[in-house]
Write an enzyme that holds these catalytic residues in place. Structure first.
Site, short mmCIF file in Angstrom:
data_model
loop_
_atom_site.label_atom_id
_atom_site.label_comp_id
_atom_site.label_asym_id
_atom_site.label_seq_id
_atom_site.Cartn_x
_atom_site.Cartn_y
_atom_site.Cartn_z
N ASP A 26 0.65 -1.17 0.10
CA ASP A 26 0.04 0.03 -0.08
C ASP A 26 0.72 1.26 0.20
O ASP A 26 0.56 2.36 -0.26
CB ASP A 26 -0.81 0.09 1.40
CG ASP A 26 -2.13 -0.79 1.28
OD1 ASP A 26 -2.93 -0.65 0.18
OD2 ASP A 26 -2.27 -1.57 2.23
C1 BGC Z 1 0.17 1.29 6.30
C2 BGC Z 1 -0.24 0.13 5.53
C3 BGC Z 1 -1.74 0.11 5.47
C4 BGC Z 1 -2.39 1.21 4.85
C5 BGC Z 1 -3.86 0.96 4.75
C6 BGC Z 1 -0.54 2.40 5.57
O1 BGC Z 1 -0.41 3.64 6.13
O2 BGC Z 1 1.33 1.50 6.36
O3 BGC Z 1 0.19 -1.09 6.17
O4 BGC Z 1 -2.11 -0.87 4.52
O5 BGC Z 1 -1.96 2.42 5.65
O6 BGC Z 1 -4.56 2.06 4.18
C1 NOJ Z 2 -1.93 -3.96 5.20
C2 NOJ Z 2 -3.12 -3.98 4.13
O1 NOJ Z 2 -4.32 -4.42 4.89
C3 NOJ Z 2 -2.60 -5.00 3.07
O2 NOJ Z 2 -3.70 -4.88 1.99
C4 NOJ Z 2 -1.37 -4.59 2.45
O3 NOJ Z 2 -1.32 -5.44 1.59
C5 NOJ Z 2 -0.41 -4.27 3.65
N1 NOJ Z 2 -0.82 -3.61 4.70
C6 NOJ Z 2 1.10 -4.01 2.93
O4 NOJ Z 2 1.14 -2.79 2.65
#
Ligand code: BGC
Ligand code: NOJ
Length: 810
Positions: free
Chosen positions: A485
């Protein structure tokens, strides 16, 4: 250092001190009514949606940590204590918290009084039951004043903590049976058809429903007026903060024990029957629920039902071996966490507030992978829900809301890995069940009934979405982000408070993802197989062709010499290359490309995995990238916003470690794979709990990486795709028992540390007992099925009801 121990026979983790490094929690409920409960009885419950139907107030990020819960105050001769230690923190003579499957029991003793509090959600009911046993263990009589306490949340948890100008005036309660039943009916007068109640199965000496009266203004949780005085005030809340507290006089002869059953329930009432008389709520449904749990015998029966339920679920995959950590992970805790992630997605934990995120398209599809063998019917329903939020071009809402099942417009679409995960989820479901009929199911796009078409058509649009969105090198465009993400190659954000994902201001079609390319190749054989099965031979042929083409493209444009590249950015620059100053290598494409088989023949796969070992491995697991970004890069996004070693900037993501683990088994290096697994599997980390800090019975999303100040410290336990992927890695690849379309594949690959084991796997109605003699040499296994040798590693599916004995030497 440990803070408890595993009691495998009871399927419990036993916490022996209230002072764990962080609240160690459990979940209650597995259908519609859920609760979070910490080892200090903190947490809250809700009906279906943690934001919109929250029953109990909880204070996230508070001081002290973990404020709000089901608290019982015991006044023994003027001294007040809690069996859960919190909130008074009065010293206890003994403390024990047992987190089990769907229940938690806290038992404490102080000065000759033993209190044991059992909390669970009975199967098929929308209530939390609290059974409190109080025993006089002293030589003289005891006269105790006992006060229950919960605080109501005004339903919408977000509104509850922001909109005080309104909600300090809306709170309403009703009191019945002299205070034994307390009803929370805020907003029931107008648009709500539901209320909650807290009941005790005994006459009470008093009650309270007004928070300020119970505590006294300016007192904190450790010194409520009512508990200190030992007398309830019979307060009736009007606005402000309604609570429910029962006051009990408990007289105990030496050795005597008394049991009280409390029911914290939620009921919905048909609109026409809402009122008993003007202003008085219809309590019939509440009475019916209370009746069901008003004796300890009923509680015991419901607990037995819960235990049987779990025994049945867990019997679908179990292992016997000499490694007790392996056994407890596979037999109990990993599938349990898979159930919780399936139910909660990423909504409510001690790291997710229950008000933010809906169900993720990508997340839910992956959660399925670890859940589908537990309750396949629910996985089926989930697949249809997810696919219904897809758009006609194959792209998808990134999230949807569990209550409405509608796509979430705030986040929208554009995460270009999303569509392919649907194929993963559906393929896993069909492998487990053989239910090809699901592919003919009529499923809409964006929930618009006019657009209904077959589920297979959805898979086709998913597959073709990637093909229709290729970049300059022929690799898939990344969009807002892929699995990671935080790799935001089209969002050049220089303004605080903007979302890194959704403030996409670069709409060019240049930034490409090698990870999605690996996914595409990985999923293509399943997609082609299913297409063929339905008679779409041309589509299958096309899919296979496009897949080999993509494989070649990866090796041509996605290979950096020693490992797979991560991406090309908006300007066409390489990401995750030796040419970069920082983040020269990323974990995701190494794991996924090798899992897909890319470069296995040509030797690139082995090279890539050796590079992972050399550059990314640490004593606590494999970091996501290396070296971490030390500066903010506007063209890379959120990844470079994190301090080094945390989260997506070189943290250890326990979610993608299993991709490398599986990849290692693909090239036959089981010992390395098993070593990697043990580094992150929680049961193996129990002894390091002071470093790891989170629950030793479940996975956390992230462990701080080698560049972090606190290397080895975990964050974000419970709700993470880590649960499903690690279950896939250990059960299907290391232990090597995995359902395939036409049979159960048996191909262990885990090195020689565990020299023999037996896996019992129920699948499609038959039971397979697989006895493995594991030399550790790896390679192809030798199998006999019911005594008859077979060629290859595929055990044909037996008829429902059959028991099949498989002997495997490897
Ligand atoms: C986090 C990710 C997460 C994402 C969801 C980010 O700030 O680091 O792990 O999946 O937000 O929107
Ligand atoms: C958490 C999110 O829920 C997941 O969809 C994503 O792949 C991981 N963070 C890595 O960014």
């Amino acid at each position: 250092m440990r803070f408890g121990y595993f009691d495998d026979k009871s399927r419990e983790y036993v916490i022996t001190t209230p002072k764990t490094p962080y609240p160690w929690i459990n979940y209650l409920g597995s259908e519609n009514f859920f609760a979070l409960v910490s080892h200090r009885a903190g947490g809250y419950c809700f009906y279906r949606d943690a934001r919109l139907r929250r029953l109990m107030r909880y204070r996230y990020n508070n001081v002290p940590t973990d404020v709000g819960g089901r608290y019982f105050y015991i006044n023994d001769g003027g001294e007040v204590w809690n069996p859960s230690f919190a909130p008074t923190k009065t010293a206890l003579d003994s403390f024990e918290c047992r987190h089990g499957l769907g229940y938690t029991r806290i038992t404490s003793e102080r000065k000759g009084v033993r209190a044991s509090l059992l909390m669970f959600v009975p199967q098929g009911h929308t209530a939390e039951v609290h059974e409190l046993r109080i025993k006089n263990t002293s030589a003289g009589p005891k006269s105790l004043k006992v006060f229950s306490f919960i605080e109501w949340c005004l339903w919408n948890a977000y509104d509850d903590m922001t909109n005080y100008q309104r909600n300090f005036s809306t709170g309403e309660v009703e009191i019945e049976r002299g205070g034994s039943t307390i009803y929370h009916k805020t907003e029931y007068r107008e648009r709500r058809d539901h209320y909650a109640f807290y009941n005790v199965n005994a006459p009470v000496a008093g009650f309270d429903t007004d928070r300020e009266t119970f505590f006294g203004l300016y007192n904190d949780w450790s010194a409520p007026d009512v508990a200190l005085k030992g007398v309830s005030s019979k307060s009736v809340a009007s606005g402000w903060s309604p609570i429910a507290s029962h006051g009990l006089d408990v007289q105990l002869a030496p050795g005597e024990e008394k049991t009280f059953v409390f029911t914290l329930g939620y009921v919905e009432v048909p609109r026409a029957d809402k009122w008993e008389k003007p202003g008085v709520i219809n309590k019939k449904p509440a009475h019916a629920l209370i009746e069901k749990f008003s004796t300890p015998e009923q509680v015991a029966a419901a607990m037995k039902q819960l235990a049987d339920h779990w025994s049945k679920l867990l019997s679908n995959y179990s292992i016997e071996s000499t490694d007790e950590k392996l056994n407890r992970t596979v037999n109990i805790w990993n599938p349990y966490q898979c159930m919780v992630t399936f139910n909660m997605s990423r909504s409510a934990s001690y790291f997710e507030t229950g008000i933010g995120r809906g169900m993720g398209f990508r997340d839910s599809n992956q959660d399925l992978l670890g859940f589908v063998h537990l309750v396949p019917e629910r996985a089926r329903e989930r697949i249809i829900d997810i696919a219904s939020t897809q758009f006609p071009d194959g792209s998808a809402y990134h999230q949807y809301q569990p209550l409405t099942k509608r796509g979430n417009n705030d986040v929208g679409s554009g995460f270009n890995d999303d569509p392919l995960w649907l194929i993963f989820g559906v393929a896993a479901y069909i492998r487990e069940t053989g239910d090809y009929g699901i592919l003919d199911e009529q499923v809409p796009f964006d929930n618009d009934p006019k657009t209904k078409t077959t589920l297979f058509e959805h898979l086709k649009r998913s597959f073709n979405y990637t093909l229709n969105n290729l970049g300059p090198h022929g690799l898939p465009l990344i969009g807002r982000a892929d699995w990671n993400d935080c790799l935001n190659l089209n969002c050049f954000s220089e303004t605080p408070d903007e979302s890194f994902q959704t403030t996409g201001n670069k709409t060019g079609r240049t930034a490409e993802s090698v990870f999605i390319a690996g996914m595409f190749v990985g999923v293509a054989p399943d997609y082609a197989f299913l297409a063929e099965k339905l008679g779409f031979a041309d589509e299958a042929k096309k899919a296979r062709g496009e897949s080999s083409k993509m494989s070649e493209t990866i090796l041509k444009h996605g290979w950096d010499g020693e490992w797979f590249l991560r991406a090309y950015d908006f300007f066409g620059n390489k990401v995750g290359s030796k040419e970069n100053k920082e983040s020269q290598i990323f974990i995701e494409p190494q794991g996924f490309c090798v899992m897909a088989g890319v470069g296995v023949e040509g030797g690139q796969a082995k090279k890539a995995l050796d590079s992972v070992k050399e550059r990314l491995d640490t004593k606590y697991g494999i970091v996501l990238n290396n070296p971490p970004y030390s500066e903010y890069h506007v063209e890379l996004g959120e990844i470079s916003s994190y301090p080094q070693g945390y989260k997506e900037n070189a943290g250890i993501f326990c979610h993608n470690n299993p991709w490398v683990i599986i990849a290692e088994t693909m090239i036959g290096r089981g010992d390395r794979a098993f070593d990697y697994w043990k580094k992150i599997a929680p049961a193996y980390l129990e002894e390091q709990s002071e470093v790891h800090r989170l629950e030793p019975y479940v996975y956390a999303q992230m462990i701080a990486g080698k560049d972090a100040v606190r290397h080895g410290e975990a964050k974000n336990s419970w709700l993470t795709g880590t649960a499903a992927w690690n279950f896939v890695a250990i059960s299907q690849y290391l232990l090597g028992v995995r359902p395939d379309f036409d049979g159960l594949r048996v191909h262990p690959c885990m090195g020689g540390e565990v020299s023999k084991f037996t896996v019992t796997r129920k699948c499609r109605g038959a039971e397979y007992r697989i006895n493995v003699k594991n030399s550790g040499k790896g390679g192809a296994p030798t199998l006999t099925v019911d005594g008859q040798p077979i060629a290859g590693d595929l055990v044909p599916y037996a008829k429902a009801g059959a028991t099949v004995i498989v002997d495997c030497e490897v």
